[in-house]
Design a protein around this motif. Sequence first.
Motif, PDB file in Angstrom:
ATOM      1  N   ARG A 146       0.809 -10.594   3.992  1.00  0.00           N
ATOM      2  CA  ARG A 146      -0.054 -11.468   2.829  1.00  0.00           C
ATOM      3  C   ARG A 146      -0.276 -10.522   1.938  1.00  0.00           C
ATOM      4  NH1 ARG A 146      -5.099 -13.931   2.846  1.00  0.00           N
ATOM      5  NH2 ARG A 146      -5.164 -15.480   1.214  1.00  0.00           N
ATOM      6  N   PHE A 147      -0.967  -9.482   2.329  1.00  0.00           N
ATOM      7  CA  PHE A 147      -1.395  -8.410   1.224  1.00  0.00           C
ATOM      8  C   PHE A 147      -0.271  -7.753   0.333  1.00  0.00           C
ATOM      9  CE2 PHE A 147      -4.998  -6.894   4.399  1.00  0.00           C
ATOM     10  CZ  PHE A 147      -5.611  -8.136   4.116  1.00  0.00           C
ATOM     11  N   GLN A 148       0.643  -7.536   1.089  1.00  0.00           N
ATOM     12  CA  GLN A 148       1.929  -7.141   0.400  1.00  0.00           C
ATOM     13  C   GLN A 148       2.303  -8.285  -0.850  1.00  0.00           C
ATOM     14  OE1 GLN A 148       4.579  -6.282   3.415  1.00  0.00           O
ATOM     15  NE2 GLN A 148       3.638  -4.250   3.633  1.00  0.00           N
ATOM     16  N   ASP A 149       2.314  -9.562  -0.104  1.00  0.00           N
ATOM     17  CA  ASP A 149       2.775 -10.661  -1.174  1.00  0.00           C
ATOM     18  C   ASP A 149       1.984 -10.813  -2.341  1.00  0.00           C
ATOM     19  OD1 ASP A 149       5.079 -11.031   0.591  1.00  0.00           O
ATOM     20  OD2 ASP A 149       4.173 -12.718   1.579  1.00  0.00           O
ATOM     21  N   LEU A 150       0.656 -10.719  -2.012  1.00  0.00           N
ATOM     22  CA  LEU A 150      -0.460 -10.684  -3.222  1.00  0.00           C
ATOM     23  C   LEU A 150      -0.661  -9.544  -3.985  1.00  0.00           C
ATOM     24  CD1 LEU A 150      -2.752 -13.239  -1.050  1.00  0.00           C
ATOM     25  CD2 LEU A 150      -1.286 -13.941  -3.077  1.00  0.00           C
ATOM     26  N   GLY A 151       0.033  -8.492  -3.907  1.00  0.00           N
ATOM     27  CA  GLY A 151      -0.042  -7.560  -4.770  1.00  0.00           C
ATOM     28  C   GLY A 151      -1.125  -6.595  -4.817  1.00  0.00           C
ATOM     29  N   VAL A 152      -1.668  -6.433  -3.305  1.00  0.00           N
ATOM     30  CA  VAL A 152      -2.780  -5.511  -3.087  1.00  0.00           C
ATOM     31  C   VAL A 152      -2.317  -4.252  -3.128  1.00  0.00           C
ATOM     32  CG1 VAL A 152      -4.476  -4.674  -1.318  1.00  0.00           C
ATOM     33  CG2 VAL A 152      -4.086  -7.191  -1.493  1.00  0.00           C
ATOM     34  N   SER A 153      -3.080  -3.307  -3.929  1.00  0.00           N
ATOM     35  CA  SER A 153      -2.516  -2.017  -3.957  1.00  0.00           C
ATOM     36  C   SER A 153      -3.302  -0.769  -3.095  1.00  0.00           C
ATOM     37  CB  SER A 153      -2.629  -1.302  -5.455  1.00  0.00           C
ATOM     38  OG  SER A 153      -4.046  -1.638  -5.923  1.00  0.00           O
ATOM     39  N   TYR A 154      -4.415  -1.025  -3.037  1.00  0.00           N
ATOM     40  CA  TYR A 154      -5.181  -0.166  -2.003  1.00  0.00           C
ATOM     41  C   TYR A 154      -6.067  -1.020  -1.159  1.00  0.00           C
ATOM     42  CZ  TYR A 154      -4.307   3.992  -4.471  1.00  0.00           C
ATOM     43  OH  TYR A 154      -3.632   5.201  -5.490  1.00  0.00           O
ATOM     44  N   ILE A 155      -6.590  -0.462   0.065  1.00  0.00           N
ATOM     45  CA  ILE A 155      -7.234  -1.057   1.144  1.00  0.00           C
ATOM     46  C   ILE A 155      -8.292   0.316   1.475  1.00  0.00           C
ATOM     47  CG2 ILE A 155      -7.429  -1.939   3.406  1.00  0.00           C
ATOM     48  CD1 ILE A 155      -5.056  -3.612   2.785  1.00  0.00           C
ATOM     49  N   THR A 156      -9.271   0.042   1.739  1.00  0.00           N
ATOM     50  CA  THR A 156     -10.387   1.091   2.134  1.00  0.00           C
ATOM     51  C   THR A 156     -10.409   0.983   3.683  1.00  0.00           C
ATOM     52  OG1 THR A 156     -11.412   0.979   0.359  1.00  0.00           O
ATOM     53  CG2 THR A 156     -12.652   1.985   1.842  1.00  0.00           C
ATOM     54  N   VAL A 157     -10.351   1.550   4.500  1.00  0.00           N
ATOM     55  CA  VAL A 157     -10.198   1.441   6.009  1.00  0.00           C
ATOM     56  C   VAL A 157     -11.170   2.275   6.723  1.00  0.00           C
ATOM     57  CG1 VAL A 157      -7.956   0.607   6.506  1.00  0.00           C
ATOM     58  CG2 VAL A 157      -8.496   3.054   6.484  1.00  0.00           C
ATOM     59  N   GLU A 158     -11.770   2.075   8.072  1.00  0.00           N
ATOM     60  CA  GLU A 158     -12.906   2.448   8.703  1.00  0.00           C
ATOM     61  C   GLU A 158     -12.122   3.755   9.299  1.00  0.00           C
ATOM     62  OE1 GLU A 158     -14.624   0.170  11.774  1.00  0.00           O
ATOM     63  OE2 GLU A 158     -15.335  -1.083  10.413  1.00  0.00           O
ATOM     64  N   GLY A 159     -13.027   5.026   9.319  1.00  0.00           N
ATOM     65  CA  GLY A 159     -12.741   6.270   9.970  1.00  0.00           C
ATOM     66  C   GLY A 159     -11.738   6.951   9.257  1.00  0.00           C
ATOM     67  N   THR A 160     -10.901   7.887   9.633  1.00  0.00           N
ATOM     68  CA  THR A 160      -9.884   8.566   8.958  1.00  0.00           C
ATOM     69  C   THR A 160      -8.444   8.423   9.655  1.00  0.00           C
ATOM     70  OG1 THR A 160     -10.620  10.679   9.832  1.00  0.00           O
ATOM     71  CG2 THR A 160     -11.425  10.127   7.931  1.00  0.00           C
ATOM     72  N   PRO A 161      -7.963   7.318   9.757  1.00  0.00           N
ATOM     73  CA  PRO A 161      -6.692   7.084  10.615  1.00  0.00           C
ATOM     74  C   PRO A 161      -5.365   7.835  10.198  1.00  0.00           C
ATOM     75  CG  PRO A 161      -7.058   5.176   9.368  1.00  0.00           C
ATOM     76  CD  PRO A 161      -8.328   6.184   9.029  1.00  0.00           C
ATOM     77  N   VAL A 162      -5.340   8.075   9.047  1.00  0.00           N
ATOM     78  CA  VAL A 162      -4.215   8.784   8.374  1.00  0.00           C
ATOM     79  C   VAL A 162      -4.472  10.530   8.129  1.00  0.00           C
ATOM     80  CG1 VAL A 162      -2.412   8.845   6.634  1.00  0.00           C
ATOM     81  CG2 VAL A 162      -3.236   6.728   7.360  1.00  0.00           C
ATOM     82  N   LYS A 163      -3.774  11.296   8.542  1.00  0.00           N
ATOM     83  CA  LYS A 163      -3.735  12.821   8.079  1.00  0.00           C
ATOM     84  C   LYS A 163      -3.242  13.058   6.739  1.00  0.00           C
ATOM     85  CE  LYS A 163      -4.271  17.214   9.329  1.00  0.00           C
ATOM     86  NZ  LYS A 163      -5.608  17.339   8.195  1.00  0.00           N
ATOM     87  N   LEU A 164      -4.174  13.300   5.803  1.00  0.00           N
ATOM     88  CA  LEU A 164      -3.694  13.587   4.432  1.00  0.00           C
ATOM     89  C   LEU A 164      -3.715  15.070   4.194  1.00  0.00           C
ATOM     90  CD1 LEU A 164      -5.966  10.719   2.732  1.00  0.00           C
ATOM     91  CD2 LEU A 164      -3.407  10.760   3.134  1.00  0.00           C
ATOM     92  N   PRO A 165      -2.793  15.388   3.679  1.00  0.00           N
ATOM     93  CA  PRO A 165      -2.581  17.033   3.693  1.00  0.00           C
ATOM     94  C   PRO A 165      -3.439  17.747   2.873  1.00  0.00           C
ATOM     95  CG  PRO A 165      -0.895  15.805   2.467  1.00  0.00           C
ATOM     96  CD  PRO A 165      -1.306  14.800   3.264  1.00  0.00           C
ATOM     97  N   TRP A 166      -4.310  16.986   1.832  1.00  0.00           N
ATOM     98  CA  TRP A 166      -5.306  17.662   1.228  1.00  0.00           C
ATOM     99  C   TRP A 166      -6.804  17.294   1.678  1.00  0.00           C
ATOM    100  CZ3 TRP A 166      -2.258  13.557  -0.734  1.00  0.00           C
ATOM    101  CH2 TRP A 166      -2.801  12.306  -0.720  1.00  0.00           C
ATOM    102  N   GLU A 167      -6.881  16.614   3.004  1.00  0.00           N
ATOM    103  CA  GLU A 167      -7.961  16.269   3.391  1.00  0.00           C
ATOM    104  C   GLU A 167      -8.820  17.196   4.273  1.00  0.00           C
ATOM    105  OE1 GLU A 167      -9.901  12.161   3.291  1.00  0.00           O
ATOM    106  OE2 GLU A 167      -8.584  12.207   4.964  1.00  0.00           O
ATOM    107  N   LYS A 168      -9.836  17.478   4.135  1.00  0.00           N
ATOM    108  CA  LYS A 168     -10.601  18.512   4.863  1.00  0.00           C
ATOM    109  C   LYS A 168     -11.336  17.694   6.279  1.00  0.00           C
ATOM    110  CE  LYS A 168     -12.411  21.623   1.334  1.00  0.00           C
ATOM    111  NZ  LYS A 168     -12.777  21.120  -0.012  1.00  0.00           N
ATOM    112  N   SER A 169     -11.536  18.493   7.005  1.00  0.00           N
ATOM    113  CA  SER A 169     -12.177  17.815   8.204  1.00  0.00           C
ATOM    114  C   SER A 169     -13.836  17.837   7.812  1.00  0.00           C
ATOM    115  CB  SER A 169     -11.888  18.691   9.463  1.00  0.00           C
ATOM    116  OG  SER A 169     -12.398  19.876   9.398  1.00  0.00           O
TER     117      SER A 169
END
Lengths: 287, 103
Positions: free
Chosen positions: B41-64
């Motif tokens: 539904r989010f895809q269909d309605l054109g949502v671009s970003y979502i703020t989620v809890e914790g740090t579920p995705v390892k981003l290459p630039w992100e510090k611990s």
Amino acid sequence: MIIDPAEKRKEVKKKLRKLEGLPTLPPVVQKLILMVEDERTSLNQIAEVIEKDQVITTKVLRLANSAFYGFPKKVSTVTQAMMLLGINVLKILIMTSSIFDIIHKEDVGLWEHSIGVAACSKIIAERLEIKETQEIATAGLLHDLGRVIEKVAFAEDYKNLIKLIQEGKDPLEAEKAVLGLDHAEIGAFIMTQWNIPERLIEAVLAHHNLQLTKKYKQEAAIIHLANFLVHARGYGETPYKSVPPLNSEVFKILKLSFPEIKEILFNLEPRLYELKFFTEELKRELV
Amino acid sequence: MQRLPLSFIRPGMRTYEEVLDSQGRVLCGKGIEITEEMLKRFQDLGVSYITVEGTPVKLPWEKSLDEELQALEERFKGVEDETLLQIKEIIKELLFEKFKIKE
């Protein structure tokens, strides 16, 4: 080599007046300036002129959609961008697009710092409910324009001043010793040459020294605080390796307390993610 | 907390902030577990970003968290001004909150 700062200052200003060594303004800008000054021109006519230039249109829409303005709706046309940002901001984005092209290629740390300060300034301005918050965001975006100009148009001097900073000299003092003036004054000087509104010029001029304001103390205080907070959070890079000085007057001028500073920082954090993805997207396009 | 482009969002992640569509309308509240259907539904309605809890995705630039705390100490090295130190404490609080996963 001994430099006389007063002599050097004159020389730098002379060069700046002629915009030597700076990227030339896109041709569409000249036309736009004339149109904006002419009261008979409608916004639609201005939008039409911009839209004829595909490159500029793409850049303007991308900036209008980026997180430092933080509009919830997607901005998909130039007319929409003009309504949301106002013609002044739109003009500035077009005029500075070639300079920011250089900066995100050559000094991504300073680019990130600038967009971080833009986003933070906008959050503070909205909180204070002052008018035209997108202008404040734009002043945040441009606050270190002078550093970009030092790097692009005074490359030799820039190397010398970076050396002085590495040897432990205060960054502002280093600029004054080498160039006779600092980046805040250089940025404001160029913005004056470009006929940018006084409100933005003063905010940039006084962002390290609030005493320099005449009319726009609040605006300058916002940029000063945003600059400090973005440094403190560790987003982007500038010649300051530790946090820069903070004039505690800003809390009085802006009537902000610590719980409010906390809210501002908590609101900023998600925006910083969007800015990072935005910068990564720009980087990928350069390859 | 991480704010991620929709393409990074997977079912099972929890919202940290409200989810807005491209018109700025609220589609979902805070602290909700995202399902397959919601994502579509989010895809269909054109949502671009979502703020989620914790740090579920390892981003290459992100510090611990440890790296962040260490860098914070370095930036504030030698600072004694009470106001500045209070801001440092706020940032510390922000960092702990950011890396926290709610039950």
